[in-house]
Design a protein around this motif. Structure first.
Motif, PDB file in Angstrom:
ATOM      1  N   LEU A  60       7.718 -15.450 -19.752  1.00  0.00           N
ATOM      2  CA  LEU A  60       9.127 -15.063 -19.608  1.00  0.00           C
ATOM      3  C   LEU A  60       9.282 -13.545 -19.619  1.00  0.00           C
ATOM      4  N   ILE A  61       8.509 -12.869 -20.459  1.00  0.00           N
ATOM      5  CA  ILE A  61       8.554 -11.405 -20.506  1.00  0.00           C
ATOM      6  C   ILE A  61       8.043 -10.812 -19.187  1.00  0.00           C
ATOM      7  N   VAL A  62       6.955 -11.365 -18.672  1.00  0.00           N
ATOM      8  CA  VAL A  62       6.421 -10.893 -17.391  1.00  0.00           C
ATOM      9  C   VAL A  62       7.434 -11.144 -16.278  1.00  0.00           C
ATOM     10  N   PHE A  63       8.104 -12.281 -16.312  1.00  0.00           N
ATOM     11  CA  PHE A  63       9.135 -12.589 -15.320  1.00  0.00           C
ATOM     12  C   PHE A  63      10.239 -11.531 -15.374  1.00  0.00           C
ATOM     13  N   ALA A  64      10.697 -11.197 -16.578  1.00  0.00           N
ATOM     14  CA  ALA A  64      11.734 -10.164 -16.735  1.00  0.00           C
ATOM     15  C   ALA A  64      11.235  -8.821 -16.205  1.00  0.00           C
ATOM     16  N   PHE A  65       9.962  -8.524 -16.442  1.00  0.00           N
ATOM     17  CA  PHE A  65       9.382  -7.277 -15.928  1.00  0.00           C
ATOM     18  C   PHE A  65       9.402  -7.265 -14.400  1.00  0.00           C
ATOM     19  N   ILE A  66       9.021  -8.381 -13.774  1.00  0.00           N
ATOM     20  CA  ILE A  66       9.025  -8.471 -12.308  1.00  0.00           C
ATOM     21  C   ILE A  66      10.433  -8.214 -11.770  1.00  0.00           C
ATOM     22  N   VAL A  67      11.419  -8.825 -12.387  1.00  0.00           N
ATOM     23  CA  VAL A  67      12.806  -8.629 -11.953  1.00  0.00           C
ATOM     24  C   VAL A  67      13.211  -7.158 -12.115  1.00  0.00           C
ATOM     25  N   SER A  68      12.818  -6.544 -13.229  1.00  0.00           N
ATOM     26  CA  SER A  68      13.181  -5.141 -13.466  1.00  0.00           C
ATOM     27  C   SER A  68      12.515  -4.215 -12.454  1.00  0.00           C
ATOM     28  N   VAL A  69      11.288  -4.535 -12.059  1.00  0.00           N
ATOM     29  CA  VAL A  69      10.601  -3.729 -11.040  1.00  0.00           C
ATOM     30  C   VAL A  69      11.313  -3.893  -9.698  1.00  0.00           C
ATOM     31  N   ALA A  85       0.823  -1.212   0.000  1.00  0.00           N
ATOM     32  CA  ALA A  85       0.000   0.000   0.000  1.00  0.00           C
ATOM     33  C   ALA A  85       0.859   1.265   0.000  1.00  0.00           C
ATOM     34  N   ASN A  86       2.084   1.146   0.533  1.00  0.00           N
ATOM     35  CA  ASN A  86       2.986   2.301   0.609  1.00  0.00           C
ATOM     36  C   ASN A  86       4.130   2.233  -0.400  1.00  0.00           C
ATOM     37  N   GLN A  87       4.299   1.091  -1.024  1.00  0.00           N
ATOM     38  CA  GLN A  87       5.381   0.866  -1.978  1.00  0.00           C
ATOM     39  C   GLN A  87       4.766   0.466  -3.315  1.00  0.00           C
ATOM     40  N   PRO A  88       4.506   1.429  -4.203  1.00  0.00           N
ATOM     41  CA  PRO A  88       3.837   1.098  -5.469  1.00  0.00           C
ATOM     42  C   PRO A  88       4.565   0.028  -6.280  1.00  0.00           C
ATOM     43  N   TRP A  89       5.889   0.015  -6.242  1.00  0.00           N
ATOM     44  CA  TRP A  89       6.650  -0.979  -7.003  1.00  0.00           C
ATOM     45  C   TRP A  89       6.338  -2.391  -6.504  1.00  0.00           C
ATOM     46  N   LEU A  90       6.134  -2.537  -5.191  1.00  0.00           N
ATOM     47  CA  LEU A  90       5.831  -3.856  -4.627  1.00  0.00           C
ATOM     48  C   LEU A  90       4.417  -4.293  -5.014  1.00  0.00           C
ATOM     49  N   ALA A  91       3.483  -3.362  -5.030  1.00  0.00           N
ATOM     50  CA  ALA A  91       2.124  -3.685  -5.455  1.00  0.00           C
ATOM     51  C   ALA A  91       2.118  -4.148  -6.911  1.00  0.00           C
ATOM     52  N   VAL A  92       2.860  -3.445  -7.769  1.00  0.00           N
ATOM     53  CA  VAL A  92       2.947  -3.830  -9.184  1.00  0.00           C
ATOM     54  C   VAL A  92       3.602  -5.192  -9.317  1.00  0.00           C
ATOM     55  N   LYS A  93       4.630  -5.419  -8.542  1.00  0.00           N
ATOM     56  CA  LYS A  93       5.327  -6.706  -8.579  1.00  0.00           C
ATOM     57  C   LYS A  93       4.385  -7.849  -8.196  1.00  0.00           C
ATOM     58  N   LEU A  94       3.557  -7.637  -7.197  1.00  0.00           N
ATOM     59  CA  LEU A  94       2.615  -8.676  -6.762  1.00  0.00           C
ATOM     60  C   LEU A  94       1.543  -8.946  -7.818  1.00  0.00           C
ATOM     61  N   VAL A  95       1.039  -7.898  -8.447  1.00  0.00           N
ATOM     62  CA  VAL A  95       0.050  -8.089  -9.519  1.00  0.00           C
ATOM     63  C   VAL A  95       0.698  -8.829 -10.691  1.00  0.00           C
ATOM     64  N   ALA A  96       1.915  -8.423 -11.036  1.00  0.00           N
ATOM     65  CA  ALA A  96       2.628  -9.087 -12.136  1.00  0.00           C
ATOM     66  C   ALA A  96       2.908 -10.550 -11.792  1.00  0.00           C
ATOM     67  N   LEU A  97       3.148 -10.836 -10.522  1.00  0.00           N
ATOM     68  CA  LEU A  97       3.374 -12.221 -10.095  1.00  0.00           C
ATOM     69  C   LEU A  97       2.132 -13.076 -10.343  1.00  0.00           C
ATOM     70  N   VAL A  98       0.965 -12.529 -10.059  1.00  0.00           N
ATOM     71  CA  VAL A  98      -0.287 -13.256 -10.311  1.00  0.00           C
ATOM     72  C   VAL A  98      -0.436 -13.522 -11.813  1.00  0.00           C
ATOM     73  N   VAL A  99      -0.110 -12.517 -12.638  1.00  0.00           N
ATOM     74  CA  VAL A  99      -0.181 -12.680 -14.097  1.00  0.00           C
ATOM     75  C   VAL A  99       0.805 -13.760 -14.542  1.00  0.00           C
ATOM     76  N   TYR A 100       2.020 -13.722 -13.990  1.00  0.00           N
ATOM     77  CA  TYR A 100       3.052 -14.712 -14.336  1.00  0.00           C
ATOM     78  C   TYR A 100       2.592 -16.126 -13.981  1.00  0.00           C
ATOM     79  N   VAL A 101       2.033 -16.286 -12.794  1.00  0.00           N
ATOM     80  CA  VAL A 101       1.565 -17.610 -12.363  1.00  0.00           C
ATOM     81  C   VAL A 101       0.453 -18.104 -13.285  1.00  0.00           C
ATOM     82  N   ALA A 102      -0.492 -17.215 -13.619  1.00  0.00           N
ATOM     83  CA  ALA A 102      -1.592 -17.608 -14.511  1.00  0.00           C
ATOM     84  C   ALA A 102      -1.056 -18.014 -15.883  1.00  0.00           C
ATOM     85  N   LEU A 103      -0.128 -17.232 -16.427  1.00  0.00           N
ATOM     86  CA  LEU A 103       0.462 -17.579 -17.722  1.00  0.00           C
ATOM     87  C   LEU A 103       1.226 -18.894 -17.637  1.00  0.00           C
TER      88      LEU A 103
END
Length: 128
Positions: A105-114, A66-84
């Motif tokens: 793989l692209i989403v995984f790279a995005f998570i790492v970059s975030v 809630a206070n770290q936008p990058w972490l929130a994005v990372k968590l949402v991207a993780l859900v997308v990665y798991v679904a894919l």
């Protein structure tokens, strides 16, 4: 303690990626090895360690999505990665599985970059 958690998290991250990449590569080659028991069980154990160490790191370092936008994005991207990832190995059409695998793989790279940049845009920040 922080260093041990971070090392555990990064090691699990590398193993998770490696297992997903190898299994996807074998799937594309239509190898029965991709359905070997080790590829069906080990990723769950590694991913549990990855998520557990990530949660422990967030708690120890007082990170709150809630206070770290990058972490929130990372968590949402993780859900997308798991679904894919799930769809990659469940979809009946090989052509679709290939597209899903590359997308994951692209989403995984995005998570790492975030995570590395602590920027919610990750590698997209360089494009803007």
């Amino acid at each position: 303690m922080d260093a041990i958690l971070k090392h555990t998290h990064l090691t699990a991250l590398a193993l998770s990626f490696l297992l997903f990449f190898i299994r996807g590569y074998l799937m594309m080659r239509d190898s029965s090895v991709s359905k070997h028991r080790a590829f069906l069980i080990t990723p769950h154990i590694v991913n549990l360690l990855l998520i557990g160490s990530g949660i422990a790191l967030a708690v120890v370092m007082h990170f709150n999505p809630a206070n770290q936008p990058w972490l929130a994005v990372k968590l949402v991207a993780l859900v997308v990665y798991v679904a894919l990832g799930i769809l990659t190995f469940k979809h009946p059409a090989l052509k679709v599985r290939r597209i899903l695998w590359v997308s994951a793989l692209i989403v995984f790279a995005f998570i790492v970059s975030v995570a590395q940049s602590k920027n919610p845009l990750g590698f997209f920040a360089n494009l803007l």
